[in-house]
Write an enzyme that holds these catalytic residues in place. Structure first.
Site, PDB file in Angstrom:
ATOM      1  N   HIS A 385       8.362   3.898  -1.411  1.00 19.72           N
ATOM      2  CA  HIS A 385       8.203   4.157   0.029  1.00 19.72           C
ATOM      3  C   HIS A 385       7.271   5.326   0.327  1.00 19.72           C
ATOM      4  O   HIS A 385       6.592   5.326   1.349  1.00 19.72           O
ATOM      5  CB  HIS A 385       9.575   4.391   0.685  1.00 19.72           C
ATOM      6  CG  HIS A 385      10.292   5.614   0.217  1.00 19.72           C
ATOM      7  ND1 HIS A 385      10.936   5.682  -0.993  1.00 19.72           N
ATOM      8  CD2 HIS A 385      10.468   6.837   0.803  1.00 19.72           C
ATOM      9  CE1 HIS A 385      11.495   6.867  -1.131  1.00 19.72           C
ATOM     10  NE2 HIS A 385      11.222   7.604  -0.057  1.00 19.72           N
ATOM     11  N   LYS A 389       1.889   9.488  -0.466  1.00 20.67           N
ATOM     12  CA  LYS A 389       1.774  10.950  -0.455  1.00 20.67           C
ATOM     13  C   LYS A 389       0.790  11.481  -1.490  1.00 20.67           C
ATOM     14  O   LYS A 389       0.460  12.668  -1.478  1.00 20.67           O
ATOM     15  CB  LYS A 389       3.153  11.588  -0.679  1.00 20.67           C
ATOM     16  CG  LYS A 389       4.057  11.502   0.554  1.00 20.67           C
ATOM     17  CD  LYS A 389       5.375  12.223   0.326  1.00 20.67           C
ATOM     18  CE  LYS A 389       6.236  12.196   1.571  1.00 20.67           C
ATOM     19  NZ  LYS A 389       7.533  12.894   1.376  1.00 20.67           N
TER      20      LYS A 389
END
Length: 527
Positions: A385, A389
């Site tokens: 998920h 990043k």
């Protein structure tokens, strides 16, 4: 007929089969012959004439019926009747002929051989009967001497055996094709092992007593040489015990089959040896009530080949699945590498995502979306998920305080970055995969149920279910645990926050599932 004579005839019928049974080996299934006649003398004489006949090392089991109606009941009660010696004239002049019609047309019994016998040959002309009725022979009672009766019985049993061989091959091959197809749909070794036992039971039409063992060498954990993967019936307790110590003869037969790499037929210790391409060797033991005939053995040889191919398919599937999982774990680890505070976060997200999906399914919601494939993959896919990043600068990712508006806009880009990276990779895999689900989750777990989230401001059911589940899970875990920018919250405070956002930020169905797991203390990890 005198009472004494009647008693003598009854002695022939009742005692001789028992005597005959004691004389023949119990492990050979006898041929069943049904004598249908309204005259007791005929039963006595027939039994006396044929009781000692043996064919293919199998004796006879004689059954008696004194009317067509009684014969029909016997046929319903007894399977595998090989031959019917049938009187034509009984309660009516054509009772036997009518019974033949019922047997062939209504009861659909095509393999049982029928020999008509009549004491009144003019009542039913032979040529007409032979042409119009599916029978083997038509004899007058006076011409059936002991020798001719012997010949008639043996010829009928041989014809029955040939028909049964053809029928067994037809049904057996159909079951093999069907059973092998089922085995190809199984994706765990335990499930596969149970499936093999069920299919062998179906092919042989026997009970479910049996065990499946796989040969394995002892390792540091002390695993036994013969590991029991599946068991049924009388052997079911062995699954827990995990040892064949109580069955030394069976264990010896299994080891012999594995050692010599061949099937062992030593009734009652029949063992199949199945070798897979990856070197694994399986032994399957089953317990038919009789020694297997050549047809059944040949069918099992064919099925062994299909089992081996199906296991190779299972092995390759698991190898592919493990490769995909390794790829997912590697991608998640790459994202975590720069954010060490969330090391255990993805593991908890994986477990809780799977648990919530199961709770939603058990409550009957979104069943059209919660397919077996979805349930199998969504937990592992959830660990991706935050993979986006990797594109977030360190000074923003590790900032201990609140982000300013510009920094937040940069941080929010991780959802789109993750979705794009995974979607591009997912194009290389046909159908739903960890990567395609991961793309949905990465791109949608910051969307809000009321449409005020990011990056696409999706609303309600337009947000993928996988992302709606992870949205709740991600926030739940983040609030409960320490982060660079916050201290951990209390559980009650966390649940109050999530409940307050049901219908706005979160899907109410997902929130309810989470709260149920917490209240019933069924979370998949310790808080």
């Amino acid at each position: 007929m005198s009472p004494q004579q009647d008693n003598d005839d009854n002695w022939l019928l009742e005692d001789d089969p028992a005597e005959q049974e004691s004389q023949q080996p119990q492990y050979k299934r006898p041929w069943k012959i049904l004598i249908v006649d309204d005259e007791p003398d005929v039963h006595s004489a027939t039994a006396l004439a044929i009781r000692n006949i043996r064919y293919k090392e199998r004796g006879l089991e004689l059954l008696s019926a004194y009317s067509a109606a009684e014969a029909q009941q016997m046929l319903l009660k007894h399977d595998h009747i090989a031959l019917i010696l049938l009187d034509v004239v009984m309660e009516t002049d054509d009772a036997g002929l009518r019974l033949v019609r019922r047997i062939r047309e209504e009861m659909q019994i095509g393999t049982t051989r029928i020999v008509l016998r009549t004491g009144q040959p003019g009542q039913a002309p032979e040529q007409e009967v032979i042409l119009n009725y599916d029978i083997n022979d038509y004899k007058t009672k006076t011409e059936l001497t002991v020798q001719k009766l012997f010949t008639t019985v043996i010829a009928s049993l041989r014809a029955y055996e040939n028909l049964i061989t053809i029928e067994k091959n037809r049904q057996g091959l159909a079951k093999i094709l069907e059973g092998a197809a089922d085995l190809y749909q199984m994706f765990s070794l335990k499930e596969f092992a149970s499936g093999v036992l069920k299919q062998i039971s179906a092919i042989l039409d026997v009970g479910t007593d049996g065990i499946l063992c796989v040969e394995s060498t002892p390792d540091m954990t002390g695993r036994p040489l013969l590991e029991i993967l599946a068991a049924a019936g009388a052997y079911e307790s062995l699954l827990e015990k995990g040892s064949l110590d109580d069955y030394p003869e069976l264990a010896q037969a299994i080891r012999l089959a594995l050692q010599e790499k061949r099937n062992i037929y030593q009734h009652p210790y029949d063992v199949l040896c199945i070798t897979a391409q990856n070197g694994r060797e399986f032994a399957v033991h089953f317990t038919p009530p009789w020694p297997l005939d050549d047809v059944e053995r040949n069918l099992l040889e064919v099925f062994c080949q299909r089992i081996s191919s199906a296991y190779d398919n299972l092995y390759l599937y698991n190898q592919l699945r493990h490769s995909q999982e390794a790829t997912v774990v590697a991608l998640a680890a790459l994202a975590e590498y720069r954010d060490t505070d969330t090391g255990a976060h993805v593991q908890r997200v994986q477990k809780l995502t799977h648990a919530i999906a199961g709770e939603i399914r058990d409550n009957g919601h979104y069943l059209e979306l919660l397919t077996a494939e979805f349930m199998d993959m969504v937990g592992m896919a959830s660990i991706l998920h935050d993979v986006g990043k990797v594109g977030t600068p360190d000074h923003i990712l590790f900032k201990p305080g609140k982000l300013d508006p510009d920094e937040r806009r940069i941080m929010e880009q991780h959802a789109s970055i993750g979705a794009h990276i995974l979607a591009k990779s997912a194009q290389m895999v046909e159908g739903q995969s960890y990567l395609s689900l991961g793309s949905e989750i990465a791109g949608g777990h910051h969307e809000h149920f009321d449409g005020n989230g990011y990056p696409q401001k999706l609303q309600g059911q337009n947000i993928p279910l996988s992302a709606r589940i992870v949205a709740v899970v991600d926030v739940f875990d983040a609030l409960l645990n320490k982060r660079p920018y916050k201290e951990p919250w209390e559980l009650s405070e966390t649940l109050d926050y999530i409940r307050s956002r049901a219908g706005s930020q979160f899907d109410p169905v997902v929130v309810t599932a989470l709260c149920t797991l917490v209240e019933e203390k069924r979370l998949p990890f310790e808080l």
